[in-house]
Design a protein around this motif. Structure first.
Motif, PDB file in Angstrom:
ATOM      1  N   VAL A  47      -8.295  -4.682  -6.457  1.00  0.00           N
ATOM      2  CA  VAL A  47      -8.577  -3.366  -5.396  1.00  0.00           C
ATOM      3  C   VAL A  47     -10.554  -3.043  -4.860  1.00  0.00           C
ATOM      4  O   VAL A  47     -10.360  -3.146  -3.006  1.00  0.00           O
ATOM      5  N   GLN A  48     -11.197  -3.677  -5.721  1.00  0.00           N
ATOM      6  CA  GLN A  48     -12.615  -3.719  -5.656  1.00  0.00           C
ATOM      7  C   GLN A  48     -12.727  -4.789  -4.074  1.00  0.00           C
ATOM      8  O   GLN A  48     -13.630  -4.543  -3.905  1.00  0.00           O
ATOM      9  N   TYR A  49     -12.033  -5.968  -4.750  1.00  0.00           N
ATOM     10  CA  TYR A  49     -12.949  -7.206  -3.453  1.00  0.00           C
ATOM     11  C   TYR A  49     -11.717  -6.709  -2.751  1.00  0.00           C
ATOM     12  O   TYR A  49     -12.475  -6.541  -1.060  1.00  0.00           O
ATOM     13  N   HIS A  50     -10.633  -6.557  -2.206  1.00  0.00           N
ATOM     14  CA  HIS A  50     -10.639  -5.719  -0.403  1.00  0.00           C
ATOM     15  C   HIS A  50     -10.986  -4.706  -0.148  1.00  0.00           C
ATOM     16  O   HIS A  50     -10.830  -4.731   1.518  1.00  0.00           O
ATOM     17  N   LYS A  51     -11.287  -3.599  -0.836  1.00  0.00           N
ATOM     18  CA  LYS A  51     -11.625  -2.679  -0.933  1.00  0.00           C
ATOM     19  C   LYS A  51     -13.535  -3.202   0.268  1.00  0.00           C
ATOM     20  O   LYS A  51     -13.352  -2.537   1.295  1.00  0.00           O
ATOM     21  N   SER A  52     -13.808  -3.755   0.020  1.00  0.00           N
ATOM     22  CA  SER A  52     -15.287  -4.419   0.388  1.00  0.00           C
ATOM     23  C   SER A  52     -14.970  -4.885   1.292  1.00  0.00           C
ATOM     24  O   SER A  52     -15.770  -5.037   2.245  1.00  0.00           O
ATOM     25  N   ARG A  53     -13.563  -5.527   1.830  1.00  0.00           N
ATOM     26  CA  ARG A  53     -13.401  -5.839   3.080  1.00  0.00           C
ATOM     27  C   ARG A  53     -12.581  -4.922   4.312  1.00  0.00           C
ATOM     28  O   ARG A  53     -12.484  -5.460   5.233  1.00  0.00           O
ATOM     29  N   ALA A  54     -12.134  -4.180   3.745  1.00  0.00           N
ATOM     30  CA  ALA A  54     -11.247  -2.921   4.583  1.00  0.00           C
ATOM     31  C   ALA A  54     -11.523  -2.044   4.787  1.00  0.00           C
ATOM     32  O   ALA A  54     -12.928  -1.515   4.460  1.00  0.00           O
ATOM     33  N   LYS A  55     -11.697  -1.702   6.673  1.00  0.00           N
ATOM     34  CA  LYS A  55     -12.527  -0.650   7.469  1.00  0.00           C
ATOM     35  C   LYS A  55     -11.814   0.896   6.677  1.00  0.00           C
ATOM     36  O   LYS A  55     -12.502   1.566   7.324  1.00  0.00           O
ATOM     37  N   ASP A  56     -10.662   1.142   6.296  1.00  0.00           N
ATOM     38  CA  ASP A  56      -9.840   1.985   6.121  1.00  0.00           C
ATOM     39  C   ASP A  56      -9.156   1.659   5.418  1.00  0.00           C
ATOM     40  O   ASP A  56      -8.972   0.693   4.599  1.00  0.00           O
ATOM     41  N   THR A  57      -8.706   3.206   4.346  1.00  0.00           N
ATOM     42  CA  THR A  57      -7.357   3.524   3.675  1.00  0.00           C
ATOM     43  C   THR A  57      -6.537   3.020   4.135  1.00  0.00           C
ATOM     44  O   THR A  57      -5.398   1.883   3.398  1.00  0.00           O
ATOM     45  N   SER A  58      -5.802   2.388   5.264  1.00  0.00           N
ATOM     46  CA  SER A  58      -4.834   2.010   5.457  1.00  0.00           C
ATOM     47  C   SER A  58      -5.018   0.581   5.537  1.00  0.00           C
ATOM     48  O   SER A  58      -4.087  -0.092   5.358  1.00  0.00           O
ATOM     49  N   GLU A  59      -6.295   0.052   6.120  1.00  0.00           N
ATOM     50  CA  GLU A  59      -6.401  -1.330   6.226  1.00  0.00           C
ATOM     51  C   GLU A  59      -6.169  -1.494   4.938  1.00  0.00           C
ATOM     52  O   GLU A  59      -6.202  -2.872   4.149  1.00  0.00           O
ATOM     53  N   LEU A  60      -7.174  -1.335   3.589  1.00  0.00           N
ATOM     54  CA  LEU A  60      -7.004  -1.882   2.399  1.00  0.00           C
ATOM     55  C   LEU A  60      -5.326  -1.746   1.746  1.00  0.00           C
ATOM     56  O   LEU A  60      -5.216  -2.423   1.034  1.00  0.00           O
ATOM     57  N   GLU A  61      -4.596  -0.410   2.012  1.00  0.00           N
ATOM     58  CA  GLU A  61      -3.474  -0.469   1.234  1.00  0.00           C
ATOM     59  C   GLU A  61      -2.548  -1.992   2.425  1.00  0.00           C
ATOM     60  O   GLU A  61      -1.554  -2.463   0.943  1.00  0.00           O
ATOM     61  N   TYR A 143     -11.569   8.535  -0.048  1.00  0.00           N
ATOM     62  CA  TYR A 143     -10.089   6.982   0.038  1.00  0.00           C
ATOM     63  C   TYR A 143      -8.696   8.521   0.366  1.00  0.00           C
ATOM     64  O   TYR A 143      -7.982   7.976   0.849  1.00  0.00           O
ATOM     65  N   GLY A 144      -9.085   9.338   0.969  1.00  0.00           N
ATOM     66  CA  GLY A 144      -8.064  10.253   0.703  1.00  0.00           C
ATOM     67  C   GLY A 144      -6.881  10.250   0.455  1.00  0.00           C
ATOM     68  O   GLY A 144      -6.779  10.288  -0.766  1.00  0.00           O
ATOM     69  N   ASP A 145      -5.238  10.043   0.840  1.00  0.00           N
ATOM     70  CA  ASP A 145      -4.611   9.710  -0.433  1.00  0.00           C
ATOM     71  C   ASP A 145      -4.072   7.958  -0.751  1.00  0.00           C
ATOM     72  O   ASP A 145      -2.354   7.360  -0.309  1.00  0.00           O
ATOM     73  N   LEU A 146      -4.939   7.531  -0.790  1.00  0.00           N
ATOM     74  CA  LEU A 146      -4.665   6.852  -1.029  1.00  0.00           C
ATOM     75  C   LEU A 146      -3.304   5.440  -2.019  1.00  0.00           C
ATOM     76  O   LEU A 146      -3.532   6.205  -2.773  1.00  0.00           O
ATOM     77  N   ASN A 147      -2.739   4.900  -1.727  1.00  0.00           N
ATOM     78  CA  ASN A 147      -1.134   4.695  -2.036  1.00  0.00           C
ATOM     79  C   ASN A 147      -1.168   3.728  -3.452  1.00  0.00           C
ATOM     80  O   ASN A 147      -1.052   2.073  -2.012  1.00  0.00           O
ATOM     81  N   CYS A 148      -2.221   2.734  -4.111  1.00  0.00           N
ATOM     82  CA  CYS A 148      -2.379   2.296  -5.015  1.00  0.00           C
ATOM     83  C   CYS A 148      -0.733   1.011  -4.978  1.00  0.00           C
ATOM     84  O   CYS A 148      -0.340   0.063  -4.982  1.00  0.00           O
ATOM     85  N   GLY A 149       0.507   1.544  -4.693  1.00  0.00           N
ATOM     86  CA  GLY A 149       1.955   1.046  -5.164  1.00  0.00           C
ATOM     87  C   GLY A 149       2.008   0.548  -3.915  1.00  0.00           C
ATOM     88  O   GLY A 149       3.010  -0.374  -4.151  1.00  0.00           O
ATOM     89  N   ALA A 150       1.298   0.574  -3.070  1.00  0.00           N
ATOM     90  CA  ALA A 150       1.213  -0.655  -1.830  1.00  0.00           C
ATOM     91  C   ALA A 150       1.418  -1.531  -1.803  1.00  0.00           C
ATOM     92  O   ALA A 150       2.516  -2.950  -1.916  1.00  0.00           O
ATOM     93  N   PHE A 151       0.437  -2.295  -3.485  1.00  0.00           N
ATOM     94  CA  PHE A 151       0.743  -4.009  -3.990  1.00  0.00           C
ATOM     95  C   PHE A 151       2.187  -3.932  -4.894  1.00  0.00           C
ATOM     96  O   PHE A 151       2.621  -5.209  -4.122  1.00  0.00           O
ATOM     97  N   ALA A 152       2.817  -2.631  -5.424  1.00  0.00           N
ATOM     98  CA  ALA A 152       4.192  -2.796  -5.615  1.00  0.00           C
ATOM     99  C   ALA A 152       4.774  -2.989  -4.959  1.00  0.00           C
ATOM    100  O   ALA A 152       6.213  -3.828  -4.392  1.00  0.00           O
ATOM    101  N   ALA A 153       4.844  -2.370  -3.490  1.00  0.00           N
ATOM    102  CA  ALA A 153       5.987  -2.772  -2.041  1.00  0.00           C
ATOM    103  C   ALA A 153       5.879  -3.631  -2.030  1.00  0.00           C
ATOM    104  O   ALA A 153       6.884  -4.252  -1.454  1.00  0.00           O
ATOM    105  N   GLY A 154       4.135  -4.861  -2.125  1.00  0.00           N
ATOM    106  CA  GLY A 154       4.659  -6.192  -1.384  1.00  0.00           C
ATOM    107  C   GLY A 154       5.210  -7.123  -2.472  1.00  0.00           C
ATOM    108  O   GLY A 154       5.606  -7.559  -1.973  1.00  0.00           O
TER     109      GLY A 154
END
Length: 207
Positions: A47-61, A143-154
């Motif tokens: 998550v930290q790896y992708h956070k450093s490259r994402a512009k916002d929460t949606s892009e991180l998800e 981070y608003g309503d960040l849902n790391c479940g996006a990883f499981a959805a993927g």
């Protein structure tokens, strides 16, 4: 702020140490056991790896979903090879979804998902009241309503594409049931399948 990922349960913003008598120390991954602390650390780094490259929460998800798709596909192919042999996979939709809910979920997250529901002919909902990748997450306000479940959805999306069932997979929270003081929210993974997939299933059923 930095996302906190460690072997702690987040309860309404306050971290409390896991109860050793009720929380499993390891996850079963095939014939290997993975310590929860190692799992949490590895996912934290992802998550930290992708956070450093994402512009916002949606892009991180979206980045977590893409990462999950590759992991899910590889795990599914490896598990299918072990359990069914080379070149043999589930070719019907409902048995595949039941496999994801039970056998695959246990392999990936330590226990089966809580439910699998049919919303319509082309929509199915997989729910987990204590999804592992959300259990250890303390999300800062920015981070608003960040849902790391996006990883499981993927992961689910990667499996479905690999098995020949293209679909649109999304992830969202639902609030805890009345009287539930755990502070945890159910993670829901919604799968909407293409019409040709549903028509093919109907033909195979003789409908």
């Amino acid at each position: 702020g930095r996302l906190d990922f460690d072997a702690r349960v987040v309860d309404r913003g306050a971290s409390t140490t896991m109860n050793a008598s009720t929380t499993p120390k390891t996850l079963t991954r095939g014939k290997r056991d993975v310590a929860l602390s190692a799992y949490a650390l590895l996912f934290s780094e992802l998550v930290q790896y992708h956070k450093s490259r994402a512009k916002d929460t949606s892009e991180l998800e979206r980045a977590l979903e893409d990462a999950g798709a590759d992991v899910g596909r590889r795990m599914y192919e490896a598990q299918s090879f072990r359990e069914r042999g080379p070149g043999k996979r589930e070719n019907r939709l409902l048995p595949l979804l039941q496999f994801i809910q039970s056998s695959f979920w246990k392999n990936a997250f330590g226990r089966a998902a809580d439910s699998l529901e049919v919303y319509d002919d082309d929509e199915y909902l997989l729910s987990d009241r204590d999804l592992l990748v959300n259990r250890f997450v303390s999300v800062p306000k920015d981070y608003g309503d960040l849902n790391c479940g996006a990883f499981a959805a993927g992961m689910v999306g990667g499996i479905l594409r690999s098995a020949g069932f293209p679909s649109k997979v999304s992830c969202y929270y639902s609030e805890q049931a009345p009287g539930d003081a755990s502070g945890r929210r159910t993670t829901n993974i919604l799968m909407k399948f293409e019409r040709e997939t549903i028509e093919r299933e109907k033909r195979l059923d003789g409908r």
